[in-house]
Scaffold this active site. Structure first.
Site, PDB file in Angstrom:
ATOM      1  N   GLY A  27       0.770  -1.333  -0.023  1.00  0.00           N
ATOM      2  CA  GLY A  27       0.130  -0.002   0.005  1.00  0.00           C
ATOM      3  C   GLY A  27       0.979   1.234  -0.093  1.00  0.00           C
ATOM      4  O   GLY A  27       1.990   1.331  -0.369  1.00  0.00           O
ATOM      5  N   CYS A  28       0.454   2.358   0.483  1.00  0.00           N
ATOM      6  CA  CYS A  28       1.097   3.493   0.695  1.00  0.00           C
ATOM      7  C   CYS A  28       2.375   3.308   1.454  1.00  0.00           C
ATOM      8  O   CYS A  28       2.474   2.771   2.599  1.00  0.00           O
ATOM      9  CB  CYS A  28       0.294   4.688   1.325  1.00  0.00           C
ATOM     10  SG  CYS A  28       1.091   6.047   1.643  1.00  0.00           S
ATOM     11  N   PHE A  29       3.690   3.902   0.914  1.00  0.00           N
ATOM     12  CA  PHE A  29       4.831   3.565   1.487  1.00  0.00           C
ATOM     13  C   PHE A  29       4.953   4.238   2.936  1.00  0.00           C
ATOM     14  O   PHE A  29       5.658   3.972   3.631  1.00  0.00           O
ATOM     15  CB  PHE A  29       5.917   3.749   0.456  1.00  0.00           C
ATOM     16  CG  PHE A  29       5.811   5.180  -0.145  1.00  0.00           C
ATOM     17  CD1 PHE A  29       5.154   6.209   0.367  1.00  0.00           C
ATOM     18  CD2 PHE A  29       6.717   5.149  -1.233  1.00  0.00           C
ATOM     19  CE1 PHE A  29       5.234   7.505  -0.554  1.00  0.00           C
ATOM     20  CE2 PHE A  29       6.768   6.353  -1.967  1.00  0.00           C
ATOM     21  CZ  PHE A  29       6.116   7.283  -1.696  1.00  0.00           C
TER      22      PHE A  29
END
Length: 192
Positions: A27-29
């Site tokens: 997902g979002c880092f």
């Protein structure tokens, strides 16, 4: 998801390297970055992009879904302090590996769950981690194993995002619950 059992006194082989780097996408880092920055034995965390075809991609290009890259983190750790299995268990705790190309409201291949292996030993270690973790989930894990290509470092504003912007809405609503889960299950391995 059930809490994984682990013995924090697990032996580490004497032939271990001084440091190891795993490149992981979930997902979002910003989320994985926040988890690994508070993990004992982690010496570096770099947010970036990998797995696609575009050279020197920007955040906005990756977010468009047109590059093939995933938002990922390169996690460097000292295996004398924290075993590789703990780093991988944290990965599976810090995101939902059963949702294809999505984490919550973040949708697209750029948010896929993926483990980018640098060599055959990492590929085997990552595959074993998926197999070990699968019984903890009700649905099949869809995390992909992909060869590591070029890892492109993300722009400076994406590095250590959570610490730099803890009151950001994304941090409050998305990252804080993930950190709470990690703290509950892995407090022995955390620095904060």
């Amino acid at each position: 998801m059930a809490s994984p059992e682990f013995d924090d006194a697990r032996p580490v082989p004497d032939d271990r390297p001084a440091s190891v780097t795993f490149v992981l996408a979930g997902g979002c880092f910003w989320c994985l970055d926040a988890v690994y920055r508070i993990t004992r034995g982690v010496t570096a965390v770099v947010s970036g992009y990998t797995g696609g075809a575009t050279d020197r991609p920007t955040y906005y290009e990756v977010c468009s879904g047109s590059t093939g890259h995933a938002e990922a983190v390169a996690v460097t750790f000292d295996p004398a302090v924290v075993p590789a299995d703990v780093i991988l268990d944290l990965f599976f705790t810090g995101h939902d590996p059963t949702t294809l190309n999505r984490q919550g409201y973040d949708v697209g291949t750029q948010y896929r769950s993926a483990m980018f292996w640098a060599d055959d030993a990492q590929r085997e270690l990552f595959a074993a981690a998926i197999e070990r973790t699968q019984p903890l989930w009700d649905r099949p894990i869809v995390t992909t194993l992909e060869p590591l290509g070029t890892f492109w470092e993300a722009e400076p504003e994406h590095q250590d995002f959570y610490a730099e912007q803890p009151w950001n809405g994304y941090c409050q609503v998305i990252i804080n619950p993930k950190l709470a889960k990690v703290r509950q299950r892995y407090s022995a391995w955390l620095t904060a």
